[in-house]
Scaffold this motif. Structure first.
Motif, short mmCIF file in Angstrom:
data_model
loop_
_atom_site.label_atom_id
_atom_site.label_comp_id
_atom_site.label_asym_id
_atom_site.label_seq_id
_atom_site.Cartn_x
_atom_site.Cartn_y
_atom_site.Cartn_z
N MET A 1 65.93 -63.81 -67.66
CA MET A 1 67.01 -62.95 -68.10
C MET A 1 66.74 -61.54 -67.56
SD MET A 1 68.33 -62.26 -72.01
CE MET A 1 68.19 -63.97 -72.41
N GLU A 2 67.72 -60.97 -66.91
CA GLU A 2 67.59 -59.65 -66.32
C GLU A 2 67.71 -58.55 -67.37
OE1 GLU A 2 69.99 -57.20 -62.92
OE2 GLU A 2 69.80 -59.37 -62.67
N GLY A 3 66.86 -57.53 -67.25
CA GLY A 3 66.90 -56.41 -68.18
C GLY A 3 68.16 -55.57 -68.01
N LYS A 4 68.47 -54.77 -69.03
CA LYS A 4 69.64 -53.89 -68.98
C LYS A 4 69.22 -52.47 -69.29
CE LYS A 4 73.66 -55.68 -70.32
NZ LYS A 4 74.70 -56.25 -71.20
N LYS A 5 69.89 -51.53 -68.69
CA LYS A 5 69.60 -50.12 -68.92
C LYS A 5 70.12 -49.69 -70.29
CE LYS A 5 69.97 -49.12 -64.03
NZ LYS A 5 70.77 -48.49 -62.97
N ALA A 6 69.41 -48.75 -70.89
CA ALA A 6 69.79 -48.25 -72.21
C ALA A 6 71.21 -47.70 -72.20
CB ALA A 6 68.80 -47.19 -72.68
N ILE A 7 71.56 -46.98 -71.15
CA ILE A 7 72.89 -46.34 -71.07
C ILE A 7 74.03 -47.36 -71.11
CG2 ILE A 7 73.02 -46.25 -68.53
CD1 ILE A 7 74.11 -43.45 -70.95
N GLU A 8 73.74 -48.59 -70.72
CA GLU A 8 74.78 -49.62 -70.74
C GLU A 8 75.23 -49.97 -72.16
OE1 GLU A 8 74.30 -52.92 -67.75
OE2 GLU A 8 72.35 -51.95 -67.49
N SER A 9 74.40 -49.67 -73.15
CA SER A 9 74.77 -49.98 -74.53
C SER A 9 75.40 -48.79 -75.25
CB SER A 9 73.53 -50.43 -75.32
OG SER A 9 72.62 -49.35 -75.48
N LEU A 10 75.45 -47.64 -74.59
CA LEU A 10 75.96 -46.43 -75.24
C LEU A 10 77.35 -46.66 -75.83
CD1 LEU A 10 75.67 -43.41 -75.91
CD2 LEU A 10 76.73 -42.94 -73.68
N THR A 11 77.46 -46.32 -77.09
CA THR A 11 78.73 -46.43 -77.81
C THR A 11 78.99 -45.10 -78.49
OG1 THR A 11 78.42 -48.79 -78.21
CG2 THR A 11 79.96 -47.64 -79.65
#
Length: 173
Positions: A1-11
């Protein structure tokens, strides 16, 4: 599973404080704010894991400054670390007096969410990739905060919390 950047979850979520949201002092009720924070945290966790998720725990929510009737509430939520099936989400809350053009810090908290598969069972989540200095600091502290949560919930014995012990116990030379 590829990691995701923190900014991608910004809400980022905004609400206006209406009369039905306030207590007898004209301040936003704490329960209403926690409800909105839970929604923002759920959106951030869902963005990170691409599936449904549910609240597992909420750390201390400190009420620094009340938010008044008619003011705007700004909530920012972002995943700070992903574990096996859980994610820590950091939330910051500001109030804004739009008429006087004044923003003020109101609250801050950490929520933990667990990702769920289609049958409602916990599922693995992608690793988190912190990029900025602030994201890196939050990422590094998340393991210690997690150990505190696990100890307080009775799921970990204090002597098993290696990260916490390293903070309080002198290192042998």
């Amino acid at each position: 599973m590829e990691g995701k950047k923190a900014i991608e979850s910004l809400t980022v979520m905004n609400e206006i404080v209406l009369p039905n949201d306030t207590n007898v002092f004209g301040n936003l009720m704490g329960g209403r704010l926690m409800y909105w924070m839970d929604i923002a945290a759920a959106m951030a966790s869902t963005k990170h894991c691409n599936s449904a998720s549910m609240t597992a725990s909420v750390d201390n929510i400190s009420f620094k400054t009340p938010i008044k009737l008619g003011n705007v509430v700004h909530i920012e939520a972002k995943v700070t670390r992903a574990f096996n099936t859980s994610m820590e989400i950091h939330l910051k809350v500001w109030g804004e007096d739009v008429l006087n053009q004044h923003q003020y810090e109101s609250n801050e908290a950490y929520f933990t969410f667990v990702a769920l598969d289609a049958t409602g069972k916990p599922k693995s989540v992608p690793a988190l990739i912190p990029e900025t200095k602030e994201e890196q600091l939050l990422y590094e502290g998340a393991l210690r905060r997690r150990q505190v949560r696990l100890i307080l919930s009775g799921k970990m014995k204090p002597d098993e919390a290696a990260e916490l012990k390293a903070l309080f116990m002198p290192q042998e030379v």
